[in-house]
Design an enzyme around this catalytic site. Sequence first.
Site, PDB file in Angstrom:
ATOM      1  N   ASP A  61      82.968   1.886 -24.932  1.00 32.19           N
ATOM      2  CA  ASP A  61      82.499   3.136 -24.371  1.00 32.19           C
ATOM      3  C   ASP A  61      83.691   4.003 -23.965  1.00 32.19           C
ATOM      4  OD1 ASP A  61      80.797   4.996 -23.393  1.00 32.19           O
ATOM      5  OD2 ASP A  61      80.587   4.047 -21.436  1.00 32.19           O
ATOM      6  N   THR A  94      80.499  10.896 -24.771  1.00 35.22           N
ATOM      7  CA  THR A  94      81.779  11.065 -24.085  1.00 35.22           C
ATOM      8  C   THR A  94      82.958  11.002 -25.056  1.00 35.22           C
ATOM      9  OG1 THR A  94      81.766   8.735 -23.566  1.00 35.22           O
ATOM     10  CG2 THR A  94      80.983  10.207 -21.868  1.00 35.22           C
ATOM     11  N   THR A  95      82.892  10.043 -25.992  1.00 34.83           N
ATOM     12  CA  THR A  95      84.001   9.925 -26.940  1.00 34.83           C
ATOM     13  C   THR A  95      84.063  11.182 -27.795  1.00 34.83           C
ATOM     14  OG1 THR A  95      83.511   7.577 -27.023  1.00 34.83           O
ATOM     15  CG2 THR A  95      85.013   8.411 -28.686  1.00 34.83           C
ATOM     16  N   ASP A 385      72.131   3.947 -18.931  1.00 33.71           N
ATOM     17  CA  ASP A 385      72.416   5.004 -19.906  1.00 33.71           C
ATOM     18  C   ASP A 385      71.219   5.229 -20.815  1.00 33.71           C
ATOM     19  OD1 ASP A 385      74.865   5.308 -18.873  1.00 33.71           O
ATOM     20  OD2 ASP A 385      75.963   4.403 -20.530  1.00 33.71           O
TER      21      ASP A 385
HETATM   22  P1  ADP Z   1      79.964   8.810 -27.892  1.00 33.35           P
HETATM   23  O1  ADP Z   1      80.698   8.313 -26.696  1.00 33.35           O
HETATM   24  O2  ADP Z   1      80.478  10.146 -28.324  1.00 33.35           O
HETATM   25  O3  ADP Z   1      78.494   8.777 -27.734  1.00 33.35           O
HETATM   26  P2  ADP Z   1      79.602   6.650 -29.782  1.00 33.35           P
HETATM   27  O4  ADP Z   1      80.553   5.523 -29.985  1.00 33.35           O
HETATM   28  O5  ADP Z   1      78.324   6.367 -29.120  1.00 33.35           O
HETATM   29  O6  ADP Z   1      80.382   7.822 -29.073  1.00 33.35           O
HETATM   30  O7  ADP Z   1      79.309   7.259 -31.232  1.00 33.35           O
HETATM   31  C1  ADP Z   1      78.444   8.339 -31.397  1.00 33.35           C
HETATM   32  C2  ADP Z   1      78.479   8.822 -32.824  1.00 33.35           C
HETATM   33  O8  ADP Z   1      78.081   7.792 -33.711  1.00 33.35           O
HETATM   34  C3  ADP Z   1      77.502   9.962 -33.010  1.00 33.35           C
HETATM   35  O9  ADP Z   1      78.117  10.974 -33.764  1.00 33.35           O
HETATM   36  C4  ADP Z   1      76.364   9.324 -33.772  1.00 33.35           C
HETATM   37  O10 ADP Z   1      75.687  10.242 -34.600  1.00 33.35           O
HETATM   38  C5  ADP Z   1      77.079   8.287 -34.578  1.00 33.35           C
HETATM   39  N1  ADP Z   1      76.187   7.184 -34.972  1.00 33.35           N
HETATM   40  C6  ADP Z   1      75.545   6.320 -34.161  1.00 33.35           C
HETATM   41  N2  ADP Z   1      74.796   5.454 -34.887  1.00 33.35           N
HETATM   42  C7  ADP Z   1      74.979   5.784 -36.175  1.00 33.35           C
HETATM   43  C8  ADP Z   1      74.487   5.253 -37.425  1.00 33.35           C
HETATM   44  N3  ADP Z   1      73.671   4.216 -37.461  1.00 33.35           N
HETATM   45  N4  ADP Z   1      74.886   5.852 -38.550  1.00 33.35           N
HETATM   46  C9  ADP Z   1      75.734   6.908 -38.522  1.00 33.35           C
HETATM   47  N5  ADP Z   1      76.234   7.436 -37.396  1.00 33.35           N
HETATM   48  C10 ADP Z   1      75.875   6.886 -36.236  1.00 33.35           C
END
Ligand code: ADP
Length: 530
Positions: A61, A94-95, A385
Site C-alpha cells: 500500500d 494513493t499510489t 478501506d
Molecule cells: P492505488 O494506491 O493507487 O490504489 P493500487 O496498487 O491499488 O494503487 O493499484 C491501482 C491500479 O491498479 C488502478 O489503476 C487499477 O485500475 C489497477 N488495477 C487493479 N486491479 C486491476 C486488474 N485486475 N486489472 C488491471 N488493472 C487493475
Amino acid sequence: MVESEESLALDDTERLVGKSALINNIKTATALAGAVRSTLGPNGLDKMLVSENGEVTVTNDGVTVLEKAKIDHPTAKLLIGASMSQDRAAKDGTTTTILIISEMLQNSLDLIKLGVHPTIIIQGFELALNECLEQIKLHSRKLNETHRNDIIRTVLSGKVDSVLKERLAFLAIEAANNLEYSGNSRDSEKIRVKRLQLKEGTVMDTEIIPGLMIAKTRVDISSNSESNEGRIVILDGGFENEKLEIDTEIEISSPGIMEDFHKRSRDKLEIKIKKLVDEEIDLLIVRDGITDEAISLLTNSGIVAYRRFEREDIELLSLVTGAKICRDISRLNSSDVGNYSRRYEEIISEGKFTTIIGVKNGGMTVAIRGTSPEKRDEVERTFDDALGVASKLSDDSRILPGGGAIQVHLARQLRSFANKHSGREQLAIDAFAASLEIVPRVLAENSGFDPVDTILSLSAEQAKNGPWIGLNIFNGSNEDMEKSGVLEPSLVFRQSIIEATEAVNSVLRIDDILWAKTDITTPDWESEED
Ligand code: ADP
Ligand code: MG
C-alpha cells in the site's frame, strides 16, 4: 552595522532560490514516487519496511510505505500530505496520486527549461484538470449491485494477497450490504460497525456478527449464560438503589430513619424490576453500574444483566435489537423494548466474550482474527478501506474503468483539447496528458509488458471501441473493463487528479525555500542542469 534579527536567522540557513529550489523539490518527488512505483496494481510487489527498532511491515500500500518512510523534506511532506488526504477522502488511489504528482512535476521542469513560466503551467494544468473532470462526468457509469462487488475486489487487489482478498471482499460486501447508509455515513459508520480483535484463530476465521460482540460476562455467574429469542431493555445510566447523600447524614436522629430509607429504596428497586418482569424482559443492559442488591433481585426474577457498556456499544445494540435507549426504568414503555435472537458467552484466548445477535440490520461486529497483532491490524485496515470505499459509493455511485483505461482516454482527449489553446498553455495541457499515462505505463511495467506498446495499442483500441477498454494485466490484452470487472469508484480517480494538481501547483508556486543548516540535504548541483 547592527544585523537585523532576520538576517541573523538567515545566517543559519541556506537559501535555495528559483529554479534550484524547484529542481530540488522535483528530485525529492521523483525519489518518493520511485519508492512506491513497483507497488501499483495487483501485480505490484510488496515492500518490506524495517524501522529503526527492527519492526517489520510488509505492505503493498503506497500510503503505508510513505507514512513509514519518515522523510524530512518540505516537498516530501507535501506529497505525503497529498497521499494521506487522498486516503482520507477516497480510501484508495494513493499510489496513483503520488505517481501522477511526480510525473507532473518532471514534465513541468521540462517546460521550465524551455522557458515556460510556472504561472502559465499552473494555468494550463487547471484547464486540463477541468477538462478531465468534465470527461469523467461524461464517461462514468451508474453503479449496480454486481459492480459493487467488482469494485471492492479491485480496491483490495492493491492491498492484500489473493486468498485474503477473497475473504475480505466477501466480508466487506456483506457488511456494506447490511448497512443502510444515511447522509452522514462517516460518523454513523463508526457506530454501526464495531471492530473487535480476537487473539485466537487465523485471518481466514475473521467473521461478521450481525450484532454486538463484547469482552464482558454477565454480572451474576449463576444466571444463564445463553438464551434465545428474548426481550431486551437498554438502560442509559445505573441500576442502583438510591444512595444516601452525605450531608443528610447529620439530620439522622433516630435509627428508624435509616431503615426507612433502605426500605423505600428497595421498594423502588422492586417496582423497577416488576416493570421489567411485566414487560417479559429477560435481558438488561446497563450503561453504568448495577448494585449487589439489584443483581440478586434481577437473577431471582429471571433477568440476565450486563453492566458498564461504552456508548458506541449500546448504540449498536439499540440498532440491531430495536430497543430504545431508556433513561428511567420506572417510565419504561412497551415500545422501548427490543428483541434479540440469540445471546451466548464464550472464552477466547482466556478472555470472556458475550455476543448478542439482533433481529435487525444496521449494525454489526467484525470479529477480526489473526495469528499476530500486525496481521490483525492489517486485516482491520484493509477491511476499513474496503468498507470505506463501499460506503463512499453510496454517496457518489458513479464508476470508472480501471486497468489504465480512463487515463489513456483522458490523455487522448486532452491532446485534442490542447489544440484549442494558445501555444504555451497548450504545452502545459500536453504535459498534464502525458502525466496521466504514468498509470497504464506502470501497470504494464509491473506486469512485464512493454509500456509504450501497451499505451499505443490501448489508445488505438479505444479509438474504435470507446474509453472503457483497458489493460488485462494478466495476459496483456485489451478488454472492456466492465466485462472484466476491473472497476473503480469515480470519486477515487477524480480525487487523485484534484489532489495531484493542487500539490503540483503549490510546488510550482514556491520559488524560494529556506533550509535549516542542521538537516541540509545538499542538492546535487552537478547533475541538475542536465
Ligand atoms: P492505488 O494506491 O493507487 O490504489 P493500487 O496498487 O491499488 O494503487 O493499484 C491501482 C491500479 O491498479 C488502478 O489503476 C487499477 O485500475 C489497477 N488495477 C487493479 N486491479 C486491476 C486488474 N485486475 N486489472 C488491471 N488493472 C487493475
Ligand atoms: Mg488501490
